[in-house]
Design an enzyme around this catalytic site. Structure first.
Site, PDB file in Angstrom:
ATOM      1  N   GLU A  33       0.846  -1.202   0.000  1.00  0.00           N
ATOM      2  CA  GLU A  33       0.000   0.000   0.000  1.00  0.00           C
ATOM      3  C   GLU A  33       0.876   1.245   0.000  1.00  0.00           C
ATOM      4  O   GLU A  33       1.831   1.341   0.757  1.00  0.00           O
ATOM      5  CB  GLU A  33      -0.934  -0.034   1.219  1.00  0.00           C
ATOM      6  CG  GLU A  33      -1.639   1.273   1.549  1.00  0.00           C
ATOM      7  CD  GLU A  33      -2.540   1.840   0.436  1.00  0.00           C
ATOM      8  OE1 GLU A  33      -3.300   1.078  -0.170  1.00  0.00           O
ATOM      9  OE2 GLU A  33      -2.437   3.066   0.180  1.00  0.00           O
ATOM     10  N   ARG A 107     -17.785   3.668   4.897  1.00  0.00           N
ATOM     11  CA  ARG A 107     -16.628   3.063   4.211  1.00  0.00           C
ATOM     12  C   ARG A 107     -15.577   2.576   5.193  1.00  0.00           C
ATOM     13  O   ARG A 107     -14.935   1.555   4.968  1.00  0.00           O
ATOM     14  CB  ARG A 107     -15.986   4.084   3.276  1.00  0.00           C
ATOM     15  CG  ARG A 107     -16.711   4.249   1.983  1.00  0.00           C
ATOM     16  CD  ARG A 107     -16.165   5.447   1.233  1.00  0.00           C
ATOM     17  NE  ARG A 107     -16.893   5.616  -0.010  1.00  0.00           N
ATOM     18  CZ  ARG A 107     -16.482   5.117  -1.174  1.00  0.00           C
ATOM     19  NH1 ARG A 107     -15.360   4.467  -1.275  1.00  0.00           N
ATOM     20  NH2 ARG A 107     -17.211   5.290  -2.254  1.00  0.00           N
ATOM     21  N   TYR A 216     -28.882   8.701   2.758  1.00  0.00           N
ATOM     22  CA  TYR A 216     -29.244   7.517   3.552  1.00  0.00           C
ATOM     23  C   TYR A 216     -28.558   7.582   4.900  1.00  0.00           C
ATOM     24  O   TYR A 216     -27.539   8.240   5.063  1.00  0.00           O
ATOM     25  CB  TYR A 216     -28.922   6.205   2.812  1.00  0.00           C
ATOM     26  CG  TYR A 216     -27.508   6.060   2.286  1.00  0.00           C
ATOM     27  CD1 TYR A 216     -26.464   5.625   3.091  1.00  0.00           C
ATOM     28  CD2 TYR A 216     -27.217   6.332   0.946  1.00  0.00           C
ATOM     29  CE1 TYR A 216     -25.175   5.472   2.583  1.00  0.00           C
ATOM     30  CE2 TYR A 216     -25.929   6.193   0.436  1.00  0.00           C
ATOM     31  CZ  TYR A 216     -24.921   5.750   1.259  1.00  0.00           C
ATOM     32  OH  TYR A 216     -23.645   5.600   0.766  1.00  0.00           O
ATOM     33  N   ASP A 293     -11.138  -0.778  -9.434  1.00  0.00           N
ATOM     34  CA  ASP A 293     -11.072   0.436 -10.256  1.00  0.00           C
ATOM     35  C   ASP A 293      -9.864   0.441 -11.191  1.00  0.00           C
ATOM     36  O   ASP A 293      -9.872   1.132 -12.207  1.00  0.00           O
ATOM     37  CB  ASP A 293     -11.011   1.683  -9.359  1.00  0.00           C
ATOM     38  CG  ASP A 293     -12.394   2.144  -8.916  1.00  0.00           C
ATOM     39  OD1 ASP A 293     -13.374   1.421  -9.163  1.00  0.00           O
ATOM     40  OD2 ASP A 293     -12.480   3.234  -8.306  1.00  0.00           O
TER      41      ASP A 293
HETATM   42  C1  LIG Z   1     -19.128   9.583  -4.975  1.00  0.00           C
HETATM   43  C2  LIG Z   1     -18.872   8.107  -5.085  1.00  0.00           C
HETATM   44  C3  LIG Z   1     -19.795   7.224  -4.535  1.00  0.00           C
HETATM   45  C4  LIG Z   1     -19.573   5.864  -4.656  1.00  0.00           C
HETATM   46  N1  LIG Z   1     -20.499   5.013  -4.113  1.00  0.00           N
HETATM   47  C5  LIG Z   1     -20.317   3.686  -4.225  1.00  0.00           C
HETATM   48  C6  LIG Z   1     -21.275   2.786  -3.668  1.00  0.00           C
HETATM   49  O1  LIG Z   1     -22.270   3.205  -3.056  1.00  0.00           O
HETATM   50  N2  LIG Z   1     -21.041   1.435  -3.819  1.00  0.00           N
HETATM   51  C7  LIG Z   1     -19.934   0.963  -4.471  1.00  0.00           C
HETATM   52  O2  LIG Z   1     -19.779  -0.261  -4.572  1.00  0.00           O
HETATM   53  N3  LIG Z   1     -19.024   1.805  -5.000  1.00  0.00           N
HETATM   54  C8  LIG Z   1     -19.175   3.139  -4.889  1.00  0.00           C
HETATM   55  N4  LIG Z   1     -18.236   3.986  -5.402  1.00  0.00           N
HETATM   56  C9  LIG Z   1     -17.060   3.421  -6.103  1.00  0.00           C
HETATM   57  C10 LIG Z   1     -15.997   2.948  -5.123  1.00  0.00           C
HETATM   58  O3  LIG Z   1     -15.625   3.983  -4.235  1.00  0.00           O
HETATM   59  C11 LIG Z   1     -14.753   2.465  -5.869  1.00  0.00           C
HETATM   60  O4  LIG Z   1     -15.135   1.692  -6.983  1.00  0.00           O
HETATM   61  C12 LIG Z   1     -13.883   1.602  -4.953  1.00  0.00           C
HETATM   62  O5  LIG Z   1     -13.411   2.369  -3.875  1.00  0.00           O
HETATM   63  C13 LIG Z   1     -12.707   1.009  -5.729  1.00  0.00           C
HETATM   64  O6  LIG Z   1     -11.908   0.264  -4.853  1.00  0.00           O
HETATM   65  P1  LIG Z   1     -10.428  -0.145  -5.276  1.00  0.00           P
HETATM   66  O7  LIG Z   1      -9.902  -0.890  -4.101  1.00  0.00           O
HETATM   67  O8  LIG Z   1     -10.436  -0.776  -6.608  1.00  0.00           O
HETATM   68  O9  LIG Z   1      -9.661   1.245  -5.452  1.00  0.00           O
HETATM   69  P2  LIG Z   1      -9.351   2.386  -4.394  1.00  0.00           P
HETATM   70  O10 LIG Z   1     -10.451   2.520  -3.405  1.00  0.00           O
HETATM   71  O11 LIG Z   1      -9.002   3.592  -5.195  1.00  0.00           O
HETATM   72  O12 LIG Z   1      -8.077   1.878  -3.616  1.00  0.00           O
HETATM   73  C14 LIG Z   1      -6.802   1.909  -4.183  1.00  0.00           C
HETATM   74  C15 LIG Z   1      -5.752   1.770  -3.090  1.00  0.00           C
HETATM   75  O13 LIG Z   1      -4.471   1.695  -3.709  1.00  0.00           O
HETATM   76  C16 LIG Z   1      -3.588   2.599  -3.099  1.00  0.00           C
HETATM   77  N5  LIG Z   1      -2.594   2.994  -4.108  1.00  0.00           N
HETATM   78  C17 LIG Z   1      -2.663   3.965  -5.045  1.00  0.00           C
HETATM   79  N6  LIG Z   1      -1.550   3.970  -5.813  1.00  0.00           N
HETATM   80  C18 LIG Z   1      -0.763   2.956  -5.355  1.00  0.00           C
HETATM   81  C19 LIG Z   1       0.501   2.434  -5.741  1.00  0.00           C
HETATM   82  N7  LIG Z   1       1.195   2.967  -6.740  1.00  0.00           N
HETATM   83  N8  LIG Z   1       0.982   1.370  -5.055  1.00  0.00           N
HETATM   84  C20 LIG Z   1       0.295   0.826  -4.026  1.00  0.00           C
HETATM   85  N9  LIG Z   1      -0.891   1.293  -3.601  1.00  0.00           N
HETATM   86  C21 LIG Z   1      -1.416   2.327  -4.282  1.00  0.00           C
HETATM   87  C22 LIG Z   1      -4.470   3.720  -2.590  1.00  0.00           C
HETATM   88  O14 LIG Z   1      -3.839   4.416  -1.535  1.00  0.00           O
HETATM   89  C23 LIG Z   1      -5.699   2.937  -2.128  1.00  0.00           C
HETATM   90  O15 LIG Z   1      -5.545   2.446  -0.825  1.00  0.00           O
HETATM   91  C24 LIG Z   1     -18.421   5.365  -5.306  1.00  0.00           C
HETATM   92  C25 LIG Z   1     -17.484   6.252  -5.832  1.00  0.00           C
HETATM   93  C26 LIG Z   1     -17.703   7.611  -5.725  1.00  0.00           C
HETATM   94  C27 LIG Z   1     -16.692   8.565  -6.295  1.00  0.00           C
END
Ligand SMILES: Cc1cc2nc3c(=O)[nH]c(=O)nc-3n(C[C@H](O)[C@H](O)[C@H](O)COP(=O)(O)OP(=O)(O)OC[C@H]3O[C@@H](n4cnc5c(N)ncnc54)[C@H](O)[C@@H]3O)c2cc1C
Length: 394
Positions: A33, A107, A216, A293
């Site tokens: 991380e 979250r 909510y 993502d």
């Molecule tokens: C306004 C809004 C509302 C949302 N509501 C919902 C909802 O109700 N339900 C839902 O399912 N989704 C929702 N989402 C989408 C959701 O937030 C994301 O899809 C989700 O957080 C993606 O998770 P992830 O672990 O793929 O990426 P992230 O949450 O972006 O996590 C990535 C991690 O990688 C780390 N990182 C970054 N670069 C590096 C690197 N080079 N090396 C190592 N670590 C790194 C970051 O610090 C972070 O900890 C919402 C999004 C938004 C913007």
């Protein structure tokens, strides 16, 4: 148990879910991380029955229950009139149809629950302050160079670093994500500060011209999560200050007093600029793949980004277990199974973003169609809420 570690870059919801899912299949995992601490931002997140099933498979659903709120219905209302246009009842019929309840959660509680579960597994090592900078594949191994100068070797790499994943840039190379021109303001406020009590036990979305508002309750109903989004007109016309707080006020000015009054619950200190990417078919290369993502970032309009990341995690671990040590084969099978479902989420989210924000004749049509829905028959949501089918079909 395999001797070497699988590296997961990124300890967000997706990365931790992946670590947990792989550990439960007997794999050793190291989560790299970037941030000095594992954590999440302080707002709410929605979880459908499709992901509740996955969280149960990861062994964390029960532990998340005390922190969860189970709304009675998902409501869609017109932001100009406050007319309730349609609802999806989340009661008995919903439970019978999908097998799991719809819930909302802070979250930090979701991420914290996954983190705690990871900490309890001896197979998982957590390495904060280890941002992935680059990687190379060499003789059946993946070597990661971290931003802090450390070199870490693993037998495979899962890039879960979110929207701007460096692993994605190395594999897909599609540059910056697509800006939607939508800007989000959020706020979580104590329940006693909320003037309007109706629909308190629901997740309500108000849609209006170039805007929508989501509300909510969280944490046993003690706080309310507020999300106000605008599709910026300034962004579309190339004007400066796109999405700035005064544009938020401007676009909400014509809404029903309840809706525009709710702007007092969102902070102006920060906004989120929404992005996604066009679906791709090549997010795997050899012993390296993407998740969450990093693989298929989506707009928020189906509230499924994190849910897709958690589904990814479960499928990834299944494929790794099925293929033994053959990571290229496992990762391709994983990508194949996840590709169309996640692409459908990305494209449907764009559609719903448009649909929430329409005006004029399109608004009339949207409202009439919404009024005609059957509350116990979730609208177009079956493919989503039924979740992953055993054969991977949509
Ligand atoms: C306004 C809004 C509302 C949302 N509501 C919902 C909802 O109700 N339900 C839902 O399912 N989704 C929702 N989402 C989408 C959701 O937030 C994301 O899809 C989700 O957080 C993606 O998770 P992830 O672990 O793929 O990426 P992230 O949450 O972006 O996590 C990535 C991690 O990688 C780390 N990182 C970054 N670069 C590096 C690197 N080079 N090396 C190592 N670590 C790194 C970051 O610090 C972070 O900890 C919402 C999004 C938004 C913007």
């Amino acid at each position: 148990m395999s001797a070497r570690e699988i590296l997961v870059a990124g300890g967000g919801i997706g990365g931790l879910a992946a670590a947990l899912a792989l550990a439960r299949k007997g794999r050793r995992v190291r989560v790299l991380e970037k941030a000095p601490e594992f954590g999440e931002i302080g707002y709410g997140i929605q979880m459908g029955p499709n992901v509740a099933r996955m969280l149960e498979r990861l062994g964390v659903l029960k532990a998340l229950e005390p922190a969860s709120v189970f709304p009675e219905a998902l409501i869609f209302a017109d932001a100009l009139t406050d007319e309730e246009l349609t609802r999806i009842s989340l009661g008995k019929a919903f439970l019978a149809r999908y097998g799991y309840r719809y819930f909302v959660i802070h979250r930090r509680d979701l991420h914290g629950g996954l983190l705690e579960a990871c900490r309890q597994r001896p197979e998982i090592a957590l390495s904060p302050s280890h941002g992935l900078q680059s990687f190379r594949e060499e003789k059946g191994a993946v070597l990661v160079t971290c931003e802090n100068g450390a070199e870490v070797e693993g037998e495979a790499l899962v890039g879960a670093e979110g929207l701007r994943s460096p692993t994605r840039q190395a594999i897909v190379g599609d540059g910056a994500p697509r800006m939607a021109g939508h800007y989000v303001y959020r706020g979580v406020v104590p329940d006693e500060e909320i003037a309007e009590r109706s629909r308190a036990h629901t997740m309500t979305i108000w849609g209006g011209p170039d805007l929508h508002l989501v509300q909510y309750r969280l944490r046993g109903g003690t706080v309310m999560n507020n999300v106000a989004t605008i599709a910026s007109r300034r962004f579309r016309s190339g004007a400066p200050e796109a999405g700035a707080p005064d544009e938020l006020e401007e676009i909400f000015a014509q809404t029903h007093p309840r809706v525009r009054g709710s702007l007092r619950y969102v902070s102006r200190e920060r906004n989120w600029v929404l992005h996604d990417r066009d679906p791709v078919t090549n997010w795997t290369a050899g012993r390296v793949t993407l998740l969450g993502d990093a693989a298929h970032p989506t707009l928020q309009y189906l509230a499924q980004g994190a849910q897709m990341a958690i589904e990814d995690a479960v499928v990834l671990a299944e494929k790794v277990a099925a293929a033994g040590g053959d990571y290229p084969c496992a990762f391709l099978a994983y990508q194949r199974e996840r590709m169309n479902r996640t692409a459908r989420v990305v494209l449907s989210s764009r559609f719903f973003g448009e649909w929430f924000h329409v005006d004029g004749g399109a608004r009339e049509l949207r409202n009439e169609l919404a009024r005609g829905r059957d509350a116990d028959n979730p609208w177009e949501a079956d493919w989503l809420y039924r979740g992953i089918q055993p054969d991977g079909r949509l």
